[in-house]
Scaffold this motif. Sequence first.
Motif, mmCIF file in Angstrom:
data_model
loop_
_atom_site.group_PDB
_atom_site.id
_atom_site.type_symbol
_atom_site.label_atom_id
_atom_site.label_comp_id
_atom_site.label_asym_id
_atom_site.label_seq_id
_atom_site.Cartn_x
_atom_site.Cartn_y
_atom_site.Cartn_z
ATOM 1 N N ARG A 41 -0.351 -25.966 94.416
ATOM 2 C CA ARG A 41 -0.601 -26.252 95.832
ATOM 3 C C ARG A 41 -1.696 -27.315 95.968
ATOM 4 O O ARG A 41 -1.601 -28.222 96.790
ATOM 5 N N ALA A 42 -2.743 -27.217 95.161
ATOM 6 C CA ALA A 42 -3.826 -28.207 95.208
ATOM 7 C C ALA A 42 -3.307 -29.595 94.876
ATOM 8 O O ALA A 42 -3.662 -30.580 95.537
ATOM 9 N N VAL A 43 -2.438 -29.678 93.878
ATOM 10 C CA VAL A 43 -1.855 -30.966 93.502
ATOM 11 C C VAL A 43 -1.021 -31.511 94.653
ATOM 12 O O VAL A 43 -1.143 -32.678 95.031
ATOM 13 N N ARG A 44 -0.174 -30.658 95.242
ATOM 14 C CA ARG A 44 0.671 -31.101 96.367
ATOM 15 C C ARG A 44 -0.173 -31.542 97.544
ATOM 16 O O ARG A 44 0.187 -32.473 98.261
ATOM 17 N N ASP A 45 -1.308 -30.854 97.773
ATOM 18 C CA ASP A 45 -2.178 -31.190 98.894
ATOM 19 C C ASP A 45 -3.021 -32.436 98.623
ATOM 20 O O ASP A 45 -3.708 -32.933 99.504
ATOM 21 N N GLY A 46 -3.007 -32.903 97.386
ATOM 22 C CA GLY A 46 -3.801 -34.071 97.026
ATOM 23 C C GLY A 46 -5.272 -33.746 96.825
ATOM 24 O O GLY A 46 -6.123 -34.624 96.881
ATOM 25 N N ASP A 47 -5.577 -32.475 96.567
ATOM 26 C CA ASP A 47 -6.966 -32.058 96.361
ATOM 27 C C ASP A 47 -7.311 -32.108 94.877
ATOM 28 O O ASP A 47 -6.475 -31.841 94.018
ATOM 29 N N ARG A 48 -8.563 -32.424 94.586
ATOM 30 C CA ARG A 48 -9.012 -32.497 93.204
ATOM 31 C C ARG A 48 -9.319 -31.122 92.635
ATOM 32 O O ARG A 48 -9.366 -30.958 91.422
ATOM 33 N N GLN A 49 -9.585 -30.159 93.506
ATOM 34 C CA GLN A 49 -9.958 -28.829 93.043
ATOM 35 C C GLN A 49 -9.182 -27.754 93.792
ATOM 36 O O GLN A 49 -8.789 -27.946 94.940
ATOM 37 N N GLN A 95 -10.114 -32.927 102.212
ATOM 38 C CA GLN A 95 -9.822 -33.679 101.002
ATOM 39 C C GLN A 95 -11.042 -34.486 100.582
ATOM 40 O O GLN A 95 -11.699 -35.123 101.390
ATOM 41 N N GLY A 96 -11.317 -34.420 99.292
ATOM 42 C CA GLY A 96 -12.437 -35.158 98.751
ATOM 43 C C GLY A 96 -13.766 -34.460 98.920
ATOM 44 O O GLY A 96 -14.763 -34.874 98.354
ATOM 45 N N ALA A 97 -13.811 -33.388 99.692
ATOM 46 C CA ALA A 97 -15.047 -32.637 99.877
ATOM 47 C C ALA A 97 -15.023 -31.410 98.972
ATOM 48 O O ALA A 97 -13.978 -30.806 98.751
ATOM 49 N N VAL A 98 -16.187 -31.050 98.453
ATOM 50 C CA VAL A 98 -16.294 -29.893 97.581
ATOM 51 C C VAL A 98 -16.562 -28.667 98.434
ATOM 52 O O VAL A 98 -17.451 -28.663 99.276
#
Length: 186
Positions: A41-49, A95-98
């Motif tokens: 799901r993280a990969v599909r969402d374009g999230d790094r984590q 996205q891009g935020a930790v």
Amino acid sequence: MQPRIPRQSDQEQDCRRPDAPADDARLSDELAAVVTGARRRAVRDGDRQIDTAHLLHSLLEHDPDVYAVFGEGPQIARLLGYLVQRSIGYGLRWQGAVEDSGAVPVVMHGEGFSPLAASAMRDACRRAAHRGDAQARGIDLLAAIVADPQARAVEVLGRAGVDANALRARIDGRRDEYVGGGETGR
């Protein structure tokens, strides 16, 4: 260039290793499937984590015990709706935020789990070990996720009208059902 697939973080690997420290438990097969689903799901969402909202979404998809804690009714439908919306754009502001509560310094690995998700995974392992179970289960992870009011999953729960404190109380009230195997009559 960032890899497209988040790798296992040290915390996730610690929970899966047979030689993990005594206070860590191994993940059940169901919970390992949850982590795999959250990573996808993280990969599909374009999230790094992988964050706690990814974990919550995957828990609801893969673990009937977790789904049962929410009960029937409009809250579960709203919750699933928010999680799906997040998959298709609701979470873009993240996205891009930790994902971090600010309680501990953030270590940027760039991959794996967000600091809050990694902490929830460790807490799930501790919770299982505390009750004498050899494996952390989905319900352990859900309890750990809802314990931190800064978690993205808790924000999503709130938007869906689910009180995280009441949910945690329901989980704790059903704790005896999960001792010694985690089965709830499936």
